[in-house]
Design a protein around this motif. Structure first.
Motif, PDB file in Angstrom:
ATOM      1  N   HIS A  75      -1.304   4.702  10.507  1.00  0.00           N
ATOM      2  CA  HIS A  75      -0.159   5.206   9.863  1.00  0.00           C
ATOM      3  C   HIS A  75       0.339   3.958   9.101  1.00  0.00           C
ATOM      4  O   HIS A  75       0.478   2.935   9.594  1.00  0.00           O
ATOM      5  N   VAL A  76       0.486   4.068   7.519  1.00  0.00           N
ATOM      6  CA  VAL A  76       1.121   3.012   6.809  1.00  0.00           C
ATOM      7  C   VAL A  76       2.136   3.489   6.063  1.00  0.00           C
ATOM      8  O   VAL A  76       2.085   4.360   5.331  1.00  0.00           O
ATOM      9  N   LYS A  77       3.186   2.798   6.239  1.00  0.00           N
ATOM     10  CA  LYS A  77       4.513   3.079   5.459  1.00  0.00           C
ATOM     11  C   LYS A  77       5.202   1.674   5.177  1.00  0.00           C
ATOM     12  O   LYS A  77       5.267   0.954   6.362  1.00  0.00           O
ATOM     13  N   HIS A 132       0.802  -1.188  -0.030  1.00  0.00           N
ATOM     14  CA  HIS A 132      -0.046   0.202  -0.092  1.00  0.00           C
ATOM     15  C   HIS A 132       0.954   1.296  -0.033  1.00  0.00           C
ATOM     16  O   HIS A 132       2.021   1.390   0.471  1.00  0.00           O
ATOM     17  N   HIS A 133       0.366   2.261  -0.584  1.00  0.00           N
ATOM     18  CA  HIS A 133       1.191   3.517  -0.672  1.00  0.00           C
ATOM     19  C   HIS A 133       1.180   4.242   0.717  1.00  0.00           C
ATOM     20  O   HIS A 133       0.214   3.971   1.584  1.00  0.00           O
ATOM     21  N   ASN A 134       2.209   5.349   1.128  1.00  0.00           N
ATOM     22  CA  ASN A 134       2.377   5.687   2.437  1.00  0.00           C
ATOM     23  C   ASN A 134       0.980   6.451   2.653  1.00  0.00           C
ATOM     24  O   ASN A 134       0.367   7.336   1.682  1.00  0.00           O
ATOM     25  N   PHE A 135       0.314   6.113   3.633  1.00  0.00           N
ATOM     26  CA  PHE A 135      -0.976   6.740   3.948  1.00  0.00           C
ATOM     27  C   PHE A 135      -1.228   7.011   5.414  1.00  0.00           C
ATOM     28  O   PHE A 135      -0.740   6.323   6.436  1.00  0.00           O
ATOM     29  N   ILE A 136      -1.846   8.073   5.744  1.00  0.00           N
ATOM     30  CA  ILE A 136      -2.313   8.595   7.346  1.00  0.00           C
ATOM     31  C   ILE A 136      -3.710   8.786   7.257  1.00  0.00           C
ATOM     32  O   ILE A 136      -4.058   9.673   6.554  1.00  0.00           O
ATOM     33  N   THR A 137      -4.459   8.288   8.084  1.00  0.00           N
ATOM     34  CA  THR A 137      -5.923   8.402   8.299  1.00  0.00           C
ATOM     35  C   THR A 137      -6.288   8.422   9.558  1.00  0.00           C
ATOM     36  O   THR A 137      -5.872   7.646  10.377  1.00  0.00           O
ATOM     37  N   ASN A 176       4.368  13.020  -0.390  1.00  0.00           N
ATOM     38  CA  ASN A 176       4.743  11.527  -0.441  1.00  0.00           C
ATOM     39  C   ASN A 176       3.669  10.700   0.513  1.00  0.00           C
ATOM     40  O   ASN A 176       3.858   9.217   0.653  1.00  0.00           O
ATOM     41  N   TYR A 177       2.511  11.424   0.706  1.00  0.00           N
ATOM     42  CA  TYR A 177       1.634  10.618   1.641  1.00  0.00           C
ATOM     43  C   TYR A 177       0.305  10.951   1.210  1.00  0.00           C
ATOM     44  O   TYR A 177       0.046  11.866   0.720  1.00  0.00           O
ATOM     45  N   ILE A 178      -0.703   9.987   1.342  1.00  0.00           N
ATOM     46  CA  ILE A 178      -2.165  10.212   1.070  1.00  0.00           C
ATOM     47  C   ILE A 178      -2.658  10.493   2.550  1.00  0.00           C
ATOM     48  O   ILE A 178      -2.311   9.724   3.498  1.00  0.00           O
ATOM     49  N   ASN A 212       0.545   1.050  11.444  1.00  0.00           N
ATOM     50  CA  ASN A 212       0.355   1.421  12.950  1.00  0.00           C
ATOM     51  C   ASN A 212      -1.204   1.810  13.163  1.00  0.00           C
ATOM     52  O   ASN A 212      -1.400   3.028  12.553  1.00  0.00           O
ATOM     53  N   GLU A 262      -6.217  11.370   4.957  1.00  0.00           N
ATOM     54  CA  GLU A 262      -7.438  11.382   5.006  1.00  0.00           C
ATOM     55  C   GLU A 262      -8.112  11.777   6.270  1.00  0.00           C
ATOM     56  O   GLU A 262      -7.546  11.052   7.174  1.00  0.00           O
TER      57      GLU A 262
END
Lengths: 92, 284
Positions: free
Chosen positions: A80-82, A49-54, B198-200, A87, B202
């Motif tokens: 937090h995904v990296k 998965h792409h770096n992602f914070i939600t 560099n991040y998505i 996490n 939401e």
């Protein structure tokens, strides 16, 4: 644990998932996927998965491992995904 | 002189006191260990969160989880954390007096946590804006109502009891943003910047950072409450240890008194027998 994390990123078929609140760790193992709900709706995180914070809504986190499916009910939090590491910081 | 039965009863009562104080001492010691574990665990969580937050909020000040359009009261909020009831010794009194010396109702608003402190403020005639009960449990402490107040004020200072060692407790004050800076000093330092390139995000980087600020505020306030409770448990432990030692000393004295009384009674009986024999000899 570090060895497992390295292995998971190398084979690219699993990701390491950690779900914790300030006072307790609920899950800290490799998994095949993790699903949750944010403001836009339900979503899944898979290996690669792409770096992602939600921000997470109150929902049931669904963590799929090779042996079982773990469900954790939460009130909200931050994911937090990296680099195949997901996490989840649960709200206090 | 007390009768043998009276001394035995007193000794039994003292034995119960000794047993009870030992139990309370054990309970306080167990709670201290539990709270210490919780503080350590929450610090680890805080560090991980701070590590991500600091990469999103590069070169920006901690804004207490406020949005830009939120109105701020241009006053300092004083939060005073005291004990809920007895066994707290004079440390609450010291804390309240220290805070009152610095309090100016025009520049500060006052929030009190703990019934003991509220009572002392009322006796001193110092008005407070809100009162909260000190949480009974050591986990799942809901600091949400306090955080809502903190967000409304320009700055916040917390007055609380702090644990130094099992035998030493102290009083302390800390500005909340400094507490957060201090807590973050152990977090990993890493030069990566997290941005929308560099991040998505939401819903948005700002939304996530604000939420993290709120969470970190909650952890810091919870840790302050836990530190205060730790000091109170230590104080209780100390009182119980001292009561237990006193009860033990009294118990030893009562044991001596019991034996002395028993010997006295035996001696009296012997005297009576000897006197009886003498009188019998004289009669012959």
């Amino acid at each position: 644990m570090a060895g497992e994390k390295k292995e998971s990123t190398e084979d690219n078929q699993s990701l390491h998932v950690k779900v914790a609140s300030p006072f307790r760790v609920y899950f800290d193992e490799p998994a095949l996927s993790i699903s949750g709900v944010n403001k836009t709706g339900p979503f899944d995180v898979l290996p690669g998965h792409h770096n992602f914070i939600t921000l997470l809504d109150a929902c049931v986190l669904n963590i799929r491992t090779p042996n079982e499916e773990r469900k954790i009910r939460i009130n909200g939090g931050v994911m937090h995904v990296k680099a195949d590491m997901a996490n989840v910081f649960l709200d206090v | 002189m007390k009768s043998l039965i009276e001394v035995a009863e007193e000794q039994q009562a003292m034995q119960s006191v000794l047993g009870l104080t030992s139990v309370f001492e054990g309970l306080a010691s167990m709670r201290i260990a539990q709270v210490k574990d919780q503080v350590l665990s929450s610090q680890h969580f805080f560090n991980e969160l701070w590590n991500i937050y600091s990469k999103i909020r590069v070169n920006k000040e901690f804004s207490y989880g406020r949005n830009d359009q939120d109105k701020v009261i241009e006053k300092n909020l004083f939060i005073v954390i005291t004990a809920e009831g007895g066994f707290s010794g004079d440390i609450d009194q010291k804390l309240i007096n220290w805070m009152v010396d610095q309090y100016d109702s025009k520049a500060q608003d006052l929030v009190i946590v703990g019934h003991h402190g509220a009572l002392q403020l009322t006796q001193l005639g110092v008005p407070f804006k809100r009162y909260f009960k000190l949480p009974v449990h050591d986990s799942n402490i809901n600091v949400g109502p306090l955080i809502n107040l903190v967000k409304q004020y320009r700055s916040t200072t917390v007055f609380y009891q702090t644990y130094v060692t099992l035998m030493v407790q102290d009083i302390k004050k800390i500005e909340l943003h400094r507490a957060i800076e201090q807590a973050s000093k152990d977090a990993d330092k890493d030069s990566e910047i997290i941005s929308e390139e560099n991040y998505i995000f939401e819903p948005s980087a700002q939304g996530v950072a604000s939420h993290m600020e709120s969470t970190m505020l909650q952890i810091t306030l919870t840790q302050t409450i836990l530190d205060s409770k730790l000091a109170q448990y230590a104080s209780r432990f100390r009182s119980m240890r001292s009561a237990s030692e006193k009860a033990d000393d009294t118990n030893k004295l009562l044991k001596m008194e019991y034996n002395r009384t028993k010997r006295f009674i035996a001696d009296e009986r012997l005297k009576e027998v000897v006197n009886g024999l003498r009188k019998a000899e004289q009669a012959l």
